[in-house]
Scaffold this motif. Sequence first.
Motif, mmCIF file in Angstrom:
data_model
loop_
_atom_site.group_PDB
_atom_site.id
_atom_site.type_symbol
_atom_site.label_atom_id
_atom_site.label_comp_id
_atom_site.label_asym_id
_atom_site.label_seq_id
_atom_site.Cartn_x
_atom_site.Cartn_y
_atom_site.Cartn_z
ATOM 1 N N SER A 73 0.819 -1.207 0.000
ATOM 2 C CA SER A 73 0.000 0.000 0.000
ATOM 3 C C SER A 73 0.858 1.264 0.000
ATOM 4 O O SER A 73 0.426 2.304 -0.483
ATOM 5 N N LEU A 106 1.467 2.152 -3.528
ATOM 6 C CA LEU A 106 0.249 2.727 -4.084
ATOM 7 C C LEU A 106 0.126 4.190 -3.682
ATOM 8 O O LEU A 106 -0.114 5.067 -4.498
ATOM 9 N N TRP A 107 0.341 4.437 -2.396
ATOM 10 C CA TRP A 107 0.181 5.798 -1.870
ATOM 11 C C TRP A 107 1.184 6.748 -2.523
ATOM 12 O O TRP A 107 0.830 7.813 -3.012
ATOM 13 N N GLU A 109 0.598 7.477 -6.225
ATOM 14 C CA GLU A 109 -0.565 8.310 -6.522
ATOM 15 C C GLU A 109 -0.392 9.725 -5.971
ATOM 16 O O GLU A 109 -1.297 10.540 -6.070
ATOM 17 N N ARG A 156 -2.425 7.036 -11.503
ATOM 18 C CA ARG A 156 -3.326 6.038 -10.937
ATOM 19 C C ARG A 156 -2.713 4.658 -11.124
ATOM 20 O O ARG A 156 -2.277 4.306 -12.204
ATOM 21 N N VAL A 157 -2.707 3.892 -10.025
ATOM 22 C CA VAL A 157 -2.039 2.597 -10.039
ATOM 23 C C VAL A 157 -3.052 1.486 -10.287
ATOM 24 O O VAL A 157 -4.136 1.502 -9.721
ATOM 25 N N PHE A 174 -3.107 -2.065 -9.350
ATOM 26 C CA PHE A 174 -2.309 -2.904 -8.457
ATOM 27 C C PHE A 174 -2.113 -4.311 -9.017
ATOM 28 O O PHE A 174 -1.040 -4.881 -8.954
#
Lengths: 65, 795
Positions: free
Chosen positions: B103, B106-107, B110, B123-124, B126
């Motif tokens: 995560s 991801l954070w 973004e 934008r990922v 995942f």
Amino acid sequence: MSVIFLLLIVSITVAGLFLAAFIWNVKNGQYDDEAAAPLRMLFDDTAAPEKETKAANINPPSKSL
Amino acid sequence: MKVTAKPIAQCYHCGEDCTADQITYNNQSFCCQGCKTVYQILSKSDLCQYYQLNNNPGSAQRITVRKDKFSFLTDEKIQKQLISFKDDEQTHVTFYLPQIHCSSCLWLLEHLHKLNADIISSRVDFGKKEIDLVFNHQNTSLRSVAELLTSIGYEPYISLQNLQKAKPVLERSLIYQLGIAGFCFANIMLMSFPEYLGLDDAEKNLQQLFRYANMALALPVLLYCSLPFYTSAWGSLTHKYLNIDAPIALAILMTFGRSAYEVLSNTGSGYFDSMSGIVFFMLAGRALQEKTYRQLSFERDYTSYFPIAVTVLKNEQKTETALPDLKAGDTIIIHHGELIPVDGLLTRGEAVIDYSFVTGESLPVVKEMGELLYAGGKQTGGVMELLVMKEMAQSYLTKLWNNTDKQTSHTYSFINSISRYFTWIVFGIAAVAALYWSFYDSSKAWNVVTTILIVACPCALLLSNTFTNGHVLRIFSRNKLYLRNAQVIEELATANHLVFDKTGTLTSSEKQDIAFTGKHLTDEELTCIAALAAQSNHPLSKELVKWLNRKEYFAVSNFNELPGKGIRGIIDQHIIAIGSDEFVTGEKINTHTGSVLYISIDGDTKGYFSIRNHYRPALLAQIKQLQKHYKISVLSGDNEHERKTLQQAIGKKAALFFGQQPHDKLNYIQLQQKTGDRVVMIGDGLNDAGALKQSNAGIAITAGTNNFTPASDAILEAGHLQHLPSYLRLAKANKKIILASFIFSILYNIIGLTFAVQGVLSPLIAAILMPASSITIILFTYAATAIYAKLIRLG
């Protein structure tokens, strides 16, 4: 008796709305990546103005272009 | 010896142990300069939440990325291929970032706009490990975006594949069909309730309304949701055989036709509820079975390994050239860690080539000036220059790849062969019944025939098939075996011949076995040897140093190295030599053809270190067990020197072949298939690619699913290789479970039918029994597979 007609129309319409919402979600790609969304909602965004720029650009135009 | 008093600190960025050169910055320890730099960049932009979401979320940055690695991104032609959309202001691009894993990734990804304000959105995805970027190209460029990602530890992976292939369009129609079928099924059930419960005569007009509404709702199921069954049935008919979807399609059409007739002629309510329910359950099973592993690719070819561009040296000028534009006679520069994309002659620099991509052999090979280097090797030395001998399309590796066209034989799957008999039997019964009734009461004949076809619909077979397959696929993936599709389960179940690659499959590519043979060496002597070996960059010396694992190093004087022969130097007043037998002893005495390092101290030959690949011990024992049920072959690219040990470890009956070229492996598998064997090939490396493709089921071994594997039917993580017998047993059980649940459901149908014929089954009970029977079959297959997996200890 006519109340059954009414109920029938209402119930089908409501169910139809949910179906439309589902199709719209799939089309928008919400089911393409099931792993990222549950993580993304846990982040607290501290800076407020960034949210606007992000929201405005969240959907890139179709890839086929 | 390995115990150290001080606890080893973990790198704040990547979590690796901080060894010799620990860096402390801001009260945090870092393992290398690279990790610290990433931390600095992030802390400057107030992005340290990255480190709070997960502990040590980064990836190690010890290997630094060359500064102008992404200079090819300024090339217009390459840019055009990578960019998905561009207008006056914005550019949209998608990068593959294999490092994405948590995560924090991801954070951070973004929030890229905090690092570069010209990145409008990021934008990922995942699952796919991809990032969709939108940036303003007035102020920033594709290259600087790629470099920004690299600087924070997410280097985009751009390969030749990006240049040559269009992106596959996402297939979503199955989800739509499932959703619509669910909607129609639920509403039809709701509106069938008055019918089930019985209506008064006064409410007959209502009954008509409900029936027509049901028919309207069943139309989308007939016309749209059932499309996969029609297309598959039609496909099988044009190939002149009957698959399982043919009777299903017939049953759907038949049920709808009869129900519509009943409703329109006002003789009954029809079976719209059963029809839509069965379509819904079958689609759900199919969705479960076809759930793909999107992070894995089973279709890889050499283009996904090769770089997109390479540095060409022309008149002392460096230019980035797209790989397909490379011509014979060009001089190209290959940097540390880069893949050799074409066959070429080494003209300058030190070449230490790791061919593990190609052969699975992990010990790098030292190449001399003027030697021909084949494409597919990875340079682990410094910068080198190559004279291009052949264009990319003519390279050895590329040709090898394009040569392997699998002769696809039409295999009848087990489920389709059952359904063929089944279909003919049902047709037979229907025909006999029609004949019988046309003599006695011709008005009922039509009714009886349709009833038989509806009741005998093999949907139970299809349901048990798709749900069992889907669940077995999930159990496999939980155990790190990822199958391309459900057909592979059957291939595994019917196989009778297992073929293994040796290097990288039977042996582990990460570990080497080193053993010393000869006179006893004192601890001090070993330290001296380590000190000398540490001076050389030769891969064998490096392995030796790692294995000796000394804490202190003596100074070496008069060091000299004869490339390809050995090294010599004076340590602590002793002359020590390490190298080949000829170099150390002056004569050729070596009977071992493996990797051997001779040692002499002050002219006295002490003995030799032999360095061998480490066998996965649990696996060899398992293979010995498997021999009771399977033919076993081992194909190795190496020479014969390990034949004896290997034969002993895996049993006498196993066929061992050494010195196998990639096309030999392919031919061997073809030969075995001609004698009627069904072959499972287990291998890694590109040299097995042809054999993997040719075999009935090719399993590619990989150290981690992030790594690249050749095209195959299945991908297995190397650490789980010893579970192979369990996988094979589960694949076999799969078939039995399908059969059992099929018989179970036929019994169900027969009991239901007898009650229905006697007229004791009320419509309400029938309506409850229909979905209940489907659900019990699903539960049965689920429980049976889960229990069996537990029994053979697959989690």
